[in-house]
Design an enzyme around this catalytic site. Structure first.
Site, PDB file in Angstrom:
ATOM      1  N   LYS A  79      16.165  28.857  66.873  1.00 53.96           N
ATOM      2  CA  LYS A  79      16.858  30.104  67.074  1.00 53.96           C
ATOM      3  C   LYS A  79      17.880  29.775  65.841  1.00 53.96           C
ATOM      4  CE  LYS A  79      21.497  30.431  69.815  1.00 53.96           C
ATOM      5  NZ  LYS A  79      22.706  30.280  70.349  1.00 53.96           N
ATOM      6  N   SER A 154      23.672  34.099  74.181  1.00 57.68           N
ATOM      7  CA  SER A 154      23.205  34.344  72.620  1.00 57.68           C
ATOM      8  C   SER A 154      22.252  34.426  72.121  1.00 57.68           C
ATOM      9  CB  SER A 154      25.070  33.074  72.288  1.00 57.68           C
ATOM     10  OG  SER A 154      24.286  32.294  71.561  1.00 57.68           O
ATOM     11  N   SER A 178      24.027  29.864  76.742  1.00 55.65           N
ATOM     12  CA  SER A 178      23.241  30.234  76.224  1.00 55.65           C
ATOM     13  C   SER A 178      21.751  30.197  76.135  1.00 55.65           C
ATOM     14  CB  SER A 178      24.112  30.270  74.762  1.00 55.65           C
ATOM     15  OG  SER A 178      24.865  31.583  74.605  1.00 55.65           O
TER      16      SER A 178
HETATM   17  N1  GLN Z   1      28.243  33.784  76.943  1.00 52.68           N
HETATM   18  C1  GLN Z   1      29.460  32.622  76.161  1.00 52.68           C
HETATM   19  C2  GLN Z   1      30.436  32.628  74.993  1.00 52.68           C
HETATM   20  O1  GLN Z   1      30.630  33.730  74.436  1.00 52.68           O
HETATM   21  C3  GLN Z   1      28.207  31.028  76.436  1.00 52.68           C
HETATM   22  C4  GLN Z   1      27.528  31.253  74.837  1.00 52.68           C
HETATM   23  C5  GLN Z   1      27.019  30.012  74.485  1.00 52.68           C
HETATM   24  O2  GLN Z   1      26.645  29.025  75.320  1.00 52.68           O
HETATM   25  N2  GLN Z   1      27.423  30.220  72.855  1.00 52.68           N
HETATM   26  O3  GLN Z   1      30.832  31.784  74.953  1.00 52.68           O
END
Ligand code: GLN
Length: 492
Positions: A79, A154, A178
């Site tokens: 990532k 994400s 995410s």
């Molecule tokens: N969807 C969640 C957010 O927008 C989680 C994102 C994540 O785990 N990085 O914060």
């Protein structure tokens, strides 16, 4: 061989050890697939062919000498939130479009030391804020199962590369879902470890008390191999925990499913917006586990309604502090011709941060401001403790807790959900991060549009081995994890 990408990680490692193919061949195979197919998926921000082939050659030497570790020569993707020395690390943001880290994240250093080959860096929501990967400066990544849908986020790039067989497995990060939600949207297995199990050093910070790196792959077995490489204490991360690391691969069959008590939270299955197909597939998977000997126990998790508001105070609060470092002075984007220092800060940040990141910085700054700190931030921290307590109470009676990973399957690209609609989609994942618990997503079937559905299993602290073992045994009895998207069936 044209179908090297169909091998499991175990098969790849064995094929390399027995010289059926070299790491250079395997790596080139993936590079060819990326060159041919990634235009349609948009999963890589940076592909690193020369770097990958050099690592492959080094691994081939170790393999020849018989000194290679278990995964030497196997490729992976990182990532684009993990710092990689000499290779751009963007976090999906214009802010870091020109950023080349002078050092490797510990996770990256560990994969390198294990002889794994880095194919490149993959797309993500900007600074990991989002659930669709559409907020990336590099454009939306497509879901390999249906290119008109999002892969989730994400870690959407990490999920897409694996689902399209553009990498055998990938690292992801999970602050509020995410790893699990994109794994769910793309039909993969993804593990969010206990907070402190995997080092955060060199992982670009979003919300430091919630962030945790972990593996995304086709199967629990593949995840176990990557966990064996990346888990462990790191003196460079003061929140990483100095506790013995399990052998996740050796333990794949160690947890007895017979007699395993699986908690089914009443509140989770009454959530408004829970898609009927998602509910049905998750319930079917629980029936399968029951037929394997597990005992399903209805439980209460009374704090469910507090998850979204609590997370969406704490995460933005921490983000507003973490992202204050991007000021246009030391590194990252700098605006043209600033009038003075304030203009430099203001325009650099306004021009380089996207709308969602700016929204979070504003919410977080507000929640932390002197007049509102007690009313919002401190209160959220107290509620966070109650959410954790809810889980601790539940674990007195059950071994693991089952839930969907997300209330829906993958959204359409451009669906343009309002921020609140998008935040509500995180209902099943946020509490795990607030409590610091481990949880895993496993693919359990498809909805009426042939999009994957995921089951989430939440474990008590340090139960990664147990979660991987349960999913592994489920995967020995089912074949959801072996199904491939059409694009993954195409050859380079
Ligand atoms: N969807 C969640 C957010 O927008 C989680 C994102 C994540 O785990 N990085 O914060």
């Amino acid at each position: 061989m044209t179908d090297l990408h169909r091998l499991s990680i175990r098969e790849m490692a064995e094929g390399l050890k027995s010289a059926q193919f070299s790491s250079r061949e395997l790596t080139q195979h993936y590079l060819d697939r990326i060159a041919k197919l990634d235009d349609r998926v948009n999963s890589y921000v940076t592909v690193t062919p020369e770097y990958a082939l050099a690592q492959a050659d080094a691994a081939d030497n170790l393999l020849k000498n018989g000194t290679a570790g278990p995964l030497a020569g196997v490729p992976l993707a990182h990532k684009d939130i993990f710092c990689t020395q000499g290779i751009k690390t963007s976090a999906g943001s214009k802010m870091l479009d020109n950023f080349i880290s002078p050092y490797d994240a510990t996770v990256v250093a560990k994969t390198k030391a294990a002889g794994l080959v880095t194919l490149g860096k993959v797309n993500m929501d900007e600074f990991a804020m989002g659930s669709t990967s559409e907020s990336s400066f590099y454009g939306a990544t497509k879901n390999p199962w249906n290119l008109e849908h999002v892969p989730g986020g994400s870690s959407g790039g990490s999920a897409a590369v694996v689902a399209a067989d553009l990498a055998p497995f990938a690292t992801g990060t999970d602050t509020g879902g995410s790893i699990r939600q994109p794994a769910s949207f793309c039909g993969l297995t993804g593990l969010k470890p206990t907070y402190g199990r995997v080092s955060r050093f060199g992982m670009i910070a979003f919300a430091s008390s919630l962030d945790q790196g972990g593996p995304m792959a086709r199967s629990a077995e593949d995840c176990a191999f990557l966990m064996n490489t990346i888990a462990g204490h790191d003196a460079k991360d003061s929140t990483s925990v100095n506790k013995e690391v399990d052998d996740y691969v050796a333990n794949l069959n160690a947890t007895a499913v017979t007699g395993l008590r699986i908690g089914i939270p009443k509140q989770y299955f009454n959530v408004q917006g829970l898609d009927a197909d998602v509910k049905a597939r998750v319930e079917e998977s629980l029936k399968t586990l029951e037929s394997m000997g597990a005992i399903l126990v209805e439980i209460d998790l009374n704090m469910t309604e507090a998850y979204v508001p609590t997370y969406y105070l704490i995460a933005p609060a921490e983000a507003s502090s973490n992202l204050s470092r991007y000021d246009g002075v030391r590194y990252g984007y700098r605006c043209e011709n600033p009038k003075d220092i304030l203009d430099l800060y203001k325009r650099s940040r306004s021009e380089a941060f996207g709308a969602e990141v700016q929204r979070r910085i504003l919410i977080g700054t507000y929640a932390l401001s002197a007049g509102y700190y007690d009313a919002y931030y401190v209160k959220a921290q107290k509620v966070r403790r109650l959410i954790q307590q809810d889980f601790l109470t539940a674990f007195e009676n059950v071994d693991v807790i089952a839930a969907p990973s997300a209330p829906t399957t993958a959204y359409k690209i451009g669906a343009n959900l309002s921020p609140t609609e998008m935040y509500l989609g995180d209902i099943y994942t946020l509490a795990v991060n607030l409590a610091g618990l481990p949880a895993i997503n496993a693919p359990v079937g498809f909805d009426k549009d042939s999009l994957p559905v995921g089951l989430q299993l939440i474990g008590n602290y340090w139960s990664e081995s147990q979660l991987l073992s349960i999913v592994h045994q489920y995967q020995q009895n089912t074949d959801w994890h072996t199904q491939r998207a059409a694009i993954a069936e195409e050859n380079a």
